[in-house]
Enzyme design. Structure first.
Site, mmCIF file in Angstrom:
data_model
loop_
_atom_site.group_PDB
_atom_site.id
_atom_site.type_symbol
_atom_site.label_atom_id
_atom_site.label_comp_id
_atom_site.label_asym_id
_atom_site.label_seq_id
_atom_site.Cartn_x
_atom_site.Cartn_y
_atom_site.Cartn_z
ATOM 1 N N ARG A 162 0.845 -1.202 0.000
ATOM 2 C CA ARG A 162 0.000 0.000 0.000
ATOM 3 C C ARG A 162 0.880 1.251 0.000
ATOM 4 O O ARG A 162 1.757 1.407 0.846
ATOM 5 C CB ARG A 162 -0.911 0.012 1.226
ATOM 6 C CG ARG A 162 -2.014 1.079 1.151
ATOM 7 C CD ARG A 162 -2.937 1.002 2.355
ATOM 8 N NE ARG A 162 -3.495 -0.330 2.550
ATOM 9 C CZ ARG A 162 -4.538 -0.813 1.869
ATOM 10 N NH1 ARG A 162 -5.107 -0.064 0.940
ATOM 11 N NH2 ARG A 162 -4.974 -2.037 2.122
ATOM 12 N N GLU A 185 0.554 -7.933 -3.771
ATOM 13 C CA GLU A 185 -0.692 -7.199 -3.972
ATOM 14 C C GLU A 185 -0.435 -5.694 -3.929
ATOM 15 O O GLU A 185 0.191 -5.197 -3.003
ATOM 16 C CB GLU A 185 -1.695 -7.593 -2.882
ATOM 17 C CG GLU A 185 -2.944 -6.747 -2.815
ATOM 18 C CD GLU A 185 -3.741 -6.980 -1.542
ATOM 19 O OE1 GLU A 185 -4.363 -6.013 -1.037
ATOM 20 O OE2 GLU A 185 -3.729 -8.111 -1.021
ATOM 21 N N THR A 214 -7.962 -3.907 -2.540
ATOM 22 C CA THR A 214 -8.942 -2.821 -2.428
ATOM 23 C C THR A 214 -9.681 -2.641 -3.751
ATOM 24 O O THR A 214 -9.922 -1.513 -4.212
ATOM 25 C CB THR A 214 -8.275 -1.493 -1.995
ATOM 26 O OG1 THR A 214 -7.271 -1.759 -1.014
ATOM 27 C CG2 THR A 214 -9.310 -0.554 -1.369
ATOM 28 N N LYS A 274 -10.819 -13.826 2.313
ATOM 29 C CA LYS A 274 -9.963 -12.956 3.114
ATOM 30 C C LYS A 274 -10.742 -12.485 4.338
ATOM 31 O O LYS A 274 -11.737 -11.775 4.205
ATOM 32 C CB LYS A 274 -9.526 -11.759 2.260
ATOM 33 C CG LYS A 274 -8.987 -10.567 3.019
ATOM 34 C CD LYS A 274 -8.731 -9.416 2.048
ATOM 35 C CE LYS A 274 -8.515 -8.096 2.760
ATOM 36 N NZ LYS A 274 -8.285 -6.983 1.819
ATOM 37 N N GLY A 304 -3.965 -6.228 10.874
ATOM 38 C CA GLY A 304 -3.440 -6.413 12.222
ATOM 39 C C GLY A 304 -2.443 -7.553 12.328
ATOM 40 O O GLY A 304 -1.965 -7.864 13.428
ATOM 41 N N GLY A 325 0.961 -6.005 5.685
ATOM 42 C CA GLY A 325 0.993 -4.651 5.160
ATOM 43 C C GLY A 325 2.104 -3.799 5.716
ATOM 44 O O GLY A 325 3.261 -3.924 5.321
ATOM 45 N N SER A 326 1.777 -2.934 6.677
ATOM 46 C CA SER A 326 2.730 -1.941 7.178
ATOM 47 C C SER A 326 3.950 -2.549 7.854
ATOM 48 O O SER A 326 5.007 -1.921 7.914
ATOM 49 C CB SER A 326 2.026 -0.984 8.147
ATOM 50 O OG SER A 326 1.459 -1.686 9.230
#
Length: 346
Positions: A162, A185, A214, A274, A304, A325-326
Site C-alpha cells: 500500500r 498485492e 482494495t 480474506k 493487524g 501490510g505496514s
C-alpha cells in the site's frame, strides 16, 4: 467400478461408442450401470476400457433422456445444431454421442462459465454485469488459479504494498521475491496502481503472482486484467466484482467478516477468502466460520497481522495464509528495509 478400472488408461473411442450404443437400449440407468460391472468382472471389457465405456453410457443416457423433454424433439426438427459449451475434450465426446443419436452439434468453445451466465441472464435468474471478453479460455483461467495455489503453497504470505509508487515497484518486488515471497498485492488506493501492477507483472512473470487489493468495482477488475494482474483482492463481498473477476479468468479473493458473507462469496465463485479486518477478535469469528465452511476452503487473515506471534491464533483457528501490510512495507520504506523486513517474516 473404480477397483476394476485402470485410472491411467487413455481414452478409448471404440469403448466409448459401445457405451453410447448400449445407452440407446431399453432399461434404466441402474440396470445399465450393473451391466458395466458385469462386463468388467467377466473381462468382457478391459480395465483400460471401462472408464471410456462408462463415459459413453452416462453421456448417452443423458442425451436419451434429454431428447424426451417437452419441446426438444420439435426443436430438433428444424435441424439446428445443438450448441456445446465447455471443455473441448468433453464437448468432443458429447458431439460423438449426439451423432450416434442422429443429432448434429456445434462447438462454441471453452466458455462454460460465460455460457452459463448468458443462459442465466436470459432466464432472468442472474442480473450480472455485461459480458465483455467473456470467452476467456478455460486453460488460461485454470493456469492463473493453479499458479496462485502453487504460490500460496510455497509461501502463504501476501505482500501488501500500500502506497508503493511505480518508480520503486520493480526493485521492491524483486527484493520480496529474493526473500521468498510469491504473492504481491498492490492496493488500488496507491499512487498510479495500474502502472505498478503492469511493471511488477512483467518483471516478476513466472516468479510471483501479482494482483490488486482494495478492488471494489467491476471496472477496476477490467483495468487490473489489462495491466496484467491475475489476482483480485477486495475488502468486502461484492457479487458483481467476483463475477467480473471470474469472467476475466482471474483469481478472486473477496473479504468477509460473517458466515453469510463467506457463503455468498463462495456461491458467487470466489477461489479463496480474506478475513478482514482480522484484528479485534477475528480469530473467534474465523474459528466459528471454519466449522461450517466447505472442507478445503482457503482463508487468508488480513489486518493487524504483524509477525509470527500475531499469526499463531489465526493459524490455529483455520487460516492458511496471511496478508502483511505496514510491518512489511509502507510509503517511504526503502528497498533495503523492505528486504530486511521480508527476511524477518519469512
Amino acid at each position: 467400478l473404480s477397483k476394476l478400472m485402470d485410472e491411467n488408461s487413455a481414452f478409448s473411442q471404440s469403448a466409448f461408442d459401445r457405451g453410447v450404443k448400449y445407452a440407446q437400449m431399453p432399461g434404466g440407468v441402474l440396470h445399465q450401470l450393473f451391466s458395466v460391472r458385469t462386463l468388467g468382472l467377466f473381462s468382457k471389457l478391459g480395465s483400460n476400457e471401462l472408464e471410456s465405456y462408462l463415459s459413453g453410457l452416462m453421456q448417452g443416457t443423458d442425451i436419451r433422456e434429454g431428447l424426451t423433454l417437452p419441446g426438444v424433439s420439435s426443436a430438433l426438427k428444424n435441424q439446428d445444431p445443438v450448441l456445446l459449451v465447455g471443455d473441448r475434450v468433453l464437448c468432443e465426446q458429447y458431439a460423438s454421442a449426439f451423432q450416434a443419436f442422429g443429432v448434429s452439434t456445434k462447438y462454441q468453445g471453452d466458455t462454460a462459465l460465460a455460457g452459463l451466465q448468458i443462459v442465466a441472464r436470459e432466464l432472468k435468474m442472474l442480473p450480472l454485469c455485461p459480458l465483455s471478453e467473456a470467452s476467456v479460455s478455460l486453460s488460461t483461467r485454470t493456469s492463473h488459479l493453479k499458479e496462485f495455489k502453487i504460490a500460496a503453497g510455497k509461501m502463504p504470505l501476501v505482500a501488501i504494498l500500500r502506497g508503493i509508487e511505480p518508480e520503486q515497484a520493480v526493485e521492491v518486488g524483486e527484493a520480496l521475491v529474493a526473500a521468498g515471497f510469491t504473492i504481491i498485492e498492490v492496493p488500488l488506493n496507491s499512487p498510479n496502481p495500474f502502472d505498478s501492477i503492469r511493471l511488477l507483472a512483467r518483471s516478476l512473470k513466472g516468479k510471483a503472482v501479482v494482483g490488486a487489493g482494495t478492488v471494489i468495482t467491476s471496472e477496476q477488475v477490467n483495468k487490473v486484467a489489462e495491466a496484467g494482474g491475475t489476482l483480485i483482492v477486495s475488502p468486502n463481498t461484492d457479487r458483481e466484482v467476483i463475477s467480473r473477476t471470474i469472467e476475466k479468468g482471474l483469481v478472486s479473493v473477496p473479504g468477509f467478516r460473517t458466515p453469510s458473507e463467506a457463503f455468498m462469496a463462495l456461491a458467487s465463485g470466489a477461489h479463496a477468502l480474506k478475513l478482514f479486518p482480522a484484528s479485534a477478535g477475528g480469530e473467534g469469528i474465523l474459528k466459528g466460520t471454519m466449522a461450517v465452511l466447505p472442507k478445503g476452503t482457503n482463508v487468508f487473515a488480513v489486518g493487524g497481522i504483524r509477525d509470527a506471534e500475531s499469526m499463531a491464533p489465526y493459524w490455529k483457528a483455520g487460516a492458511r495464509g496471511f496478508g502483511l501490510g505496514s510491518s512489511l512495507y509502507k510509503a517511504g520504506t526503502t528497498t533495503a528495509q523492505v528486504s530486511s523486513n521480508a527476511k524477518s517474516l519469512v
